[in-house]
Design a protein around this motif. Structure first.
Motif, short mmCIF file in Angstrom:
data_model
loop_
_atom_site.label_atom_id
_atom_site.label_comp_id
_atom_site.label_asym_id
_atom_site.label_seq_id
_atom_site.Cartn_x
_atom_site.Cartn_y
_atom_site.Cartn_z
N SER A 371 26.53 -58.04 37.70
CA SER A 371 27.86 -58.36 38.23
C SER A 371 28.87 -58.27 37.08
CB SER A 371 27.87 -59.79 38.77
OG SER A 371 27.60 -60.68 37.68
N GLU A 372 30.14 -58.30 37.45
CA GLU A 372 31.20 -58.36 36.43
C GLU A 372 31.00 -59.56 35.53
OE1 GLU A 372 34.96 -56.60 38.93
OE2 GLU A 372 35.28 -58.45 37.84
N GLU A 373 30.67 -60.66 36.18
CA GLU A 373 30.45 -61.93 35.47
C GLU A 373 29.41 -61.76 34.37
OE1 GLU A 373 31.78 -65.62 35.12
OE2 GLU A 373 32.42 -64.30 36.74
N GLU A 374 28.30 -61.16 34.77
CA GLU A 374 27.20 -60.97 33.81
C GLU A 374 27.61 -59.98 32.70
OE1 GLU A 374 22.66 -59.45 33.97
OE2 GLU A 374 23.45 -60.19 35.86
N ARG A 404 39.01 -61.14 29.71
CA ARG A 404 37.98 -62.16 29.45
C ARG A 404 37.12 -61.79 28.23
NH1 ARG A 404 34.98 -62.61 34.91
NH2 ARG A 404 34.01 -64.39 33.89
#
Ligand SMILES: NC(=O)c1ccc[n+]([C@@H]2O[C@H](COP(=O)([O-])OP(=O)(O)OC[C@H]3O[C@@H](n4cnc5c(N)ncnc54)[C@H](O)[C@@H]3O)[C@@H](O)[C@H]2O)c1
Ligand SMILES: O=CCCC(=O)O
Length: 455
Positions: A371-374, A404
């Motif tokens: 994911s983007e998060e990861e 980020r």
């Protein structure tokens, strides 16, 4: 310790005597003694001389390019490219110095004030071999225009380069005590940092050297600028043509044979694109042909030295021992010289050496992100914070992710590279301070305040 060794063959071409302590003393008294006259000259005169430095780099491009190709193995075409950006940097500061150094007027309570940027004196530059002219230009151009004087200590593997730069400076009209090249030892560097005639020090190089120099400067309460290592993430969120993105990643990673601080070293690819990206990267890396770096047909040049090649192969062997998968490459090229195979690694796990170390050579590590998060978490999970890049067909999405990233530089849809008008530098263990752009002229300036009472 200073020697020209051809990394394409391992042959010692010439060795040089290091500076004597008397040379160090002469350099210090020279740069300190010349400061008043140099900084007292009209800025336009200093800028004209710095312009001439740019012209001479261009006029001597072939000769200068050949020197760095011999000393650190860069492909001749890349060496010529380095001269172009060097000339552009000298010209950029010569042309814009007056603007960057203009007084800044502040309206303050009870009157007004001017912030005036003034030179601070003699500064020491300690430079690496990887872009032997460009690294010096980033430091020398703004400081010469500002009015500081310079002692320059270059890498032990680049003595001919160091002397060629000093010749350009002298021939352009930089007075001999304003730019002094010194083939100094590390101990002599420490002595110079201790000396009150040196006002600040800038080092581009490894964390180890940066820490040693910064500690010494700290003991002496002196300003430092540190441009250190990086393990830049390149995040691929989506792509209209993943094969093209992989080819671009390979080209960016392989610039200067992977020996660029801000090359994309860790490629973080969303899961749906991962397999195609790895395949494309492996194909592009596998196309490179080793050879003499002076031969235009060569696409795989040696690393800067046999020691650098040994160090990198040791890192690769440790990575494999700690569980990494090698998709291509992984060892030395079977020929004399400091050649290392272009290598693609995956399965580099957190906690292993390769996960945290900088791999300074033709090696790309690819991570799969769910994911983007990861992807963001992987990108930031590094001791370094130099550059980074985010690739997407959707610029807003790319920018959202870029916001980020904890790094000094985030590029959208391009990786690596630098230009005179764009500030360059990092966070975390990648360094302190900035070079290039307008801020590159601020680091060794006294931002002097002139307070003017209300009339
Ligand atoms: N952030 C940047 O802008 C940038 C640019 C280029 C290279 N780098 C980094 O530089 C490293 C590669 O360069 P290198 O191997 O030449 O680095 P290095 O640290 O070995 O050498 C750099 C310079 O520091 C000097 N030096 C080393 N130890 C010293 C000490 N104890 N005291 C005084 N001087 C000392 C060297 O002689 C050389 O002149 C990589 O980590 C790369 O990422 C960073
Ligand atoms: O090695 C670091 C600098 C490379 C660049 O500025 O493009």
């Amino acid at each position: 310790m200073y020697a020209t060794v051809n990394p394409a063959t391992g042959e010692l071409v010439e060795s040089f005597d290091a500076a004597t302590d008397a040379d160090v003393e002469a350099a210090l008294s020279g740069v300190a003694g010349s400061f008043a006259a140099w900084s007292g000259r009209p800025l336009a005169e200093r800028a004209a001389i710095v312009h001439r430095v740019a012209d001479l780099f261009e006029e001597r491009a072939d000769e200068l390019a050949a020197i760095i190709t011999l000393e650190m193995g860069k492909r001749l075409e890349e060496s010529r490219g380095e001269i172009d950006i060097v000339a552009a940097i000298f010209r950029y500061y010569a042309d814009n110095g007056a603007t960057f150094l203009a007084d800044q007027e502040l309206t303050i309570e009870g009157g007004r004030a001017l912030v005036q940027k003034r030179p601070i004196g003699a500064v020491l530059g300690i430079m690496p071999w990887n872009y032997p002219y460009y690294q010096v230009a980033r430091f020398a151009a703004p400081n010469l225009v500002l009015g500081n004087t310079i002692v320059l200590k270059h890498a032990p593997s680049c003595p001919r380069t160091a002397l060629a730069i000093a010749r350009v400076m002298a021939d352009a009209g930089v007075p001999e005590d304003v730019y002094v090249n010194l083939l100094a030892t590390n101990e002599q560097v420490a002595t110079m940092i201790d000396d009150p005639r040196i006002q600040g020090v800038s080092l581009t190089g490894s964390e180890r050297a940066g820490a040693a120099v910064a500690a010494r400067a700290g003991q002496n309460l002196k300003k430092v600028v540190l441009e250190l290592g990086g393990s830049d993430p390149m995040i691929v969120l989506d792509s209209a043509d993943i094969a093209a993105t992989a080819r671009e990643a390979a080209a960016s990673r392989m610039g200067n044979m992977g020996q660029a601080c801000n090359a994309p070293k860790r490629m973080i690819v969303l899961a749906d694109l991962y397999d195609d990206f790895v395949a494309g990267l492996v194909a592009a890396m596998g196309e490179l042909v080793p050879g003499d770096p002076t031969d235009p047909a060569t696409t795989l040049a040696p690393l800067s030295s046999l020691a650098a090649a040994d160090r990198l192969v040791d890192q690769l062997e440790r990575a494999v021992a700690q569980g990494a998968t090698v998709h291509t490459g992984g060892g030395r090229v079977d020929r004399p010289g400091a050649f290392v195979e272009p290598t693609v690694l995956t399965d580099v796990a957190p906690g292993t050496d390769a996960y945290r170390e900088e791999l300074f050579g033709p090696v790309a590590i690819v991570f799969r992100a769910g994911s983007e998060e990861e992807a963001v978490a992987l990108a930031n999970d590094t001791p370094f914070g130099l550059g980074s890049s985010v690739f997407s067909t959707d610029l807003e999405r790319a920018q959202r992710v870029a916001d980020r990233i904890d790094a000094g530089m985030v590029y959208l849809n391009m990786a690596g590279g630098s230009q005179p008008d764009l500030p360059f530098g990092g966070t975390k263990r990648s360094g302190i301070g900035r070079e290039l752009g307008p801020v590159g002229m601020d680091e060794f300036a006294n931002h002097r305040v002139l307070r003017i009472p209300a009339s």
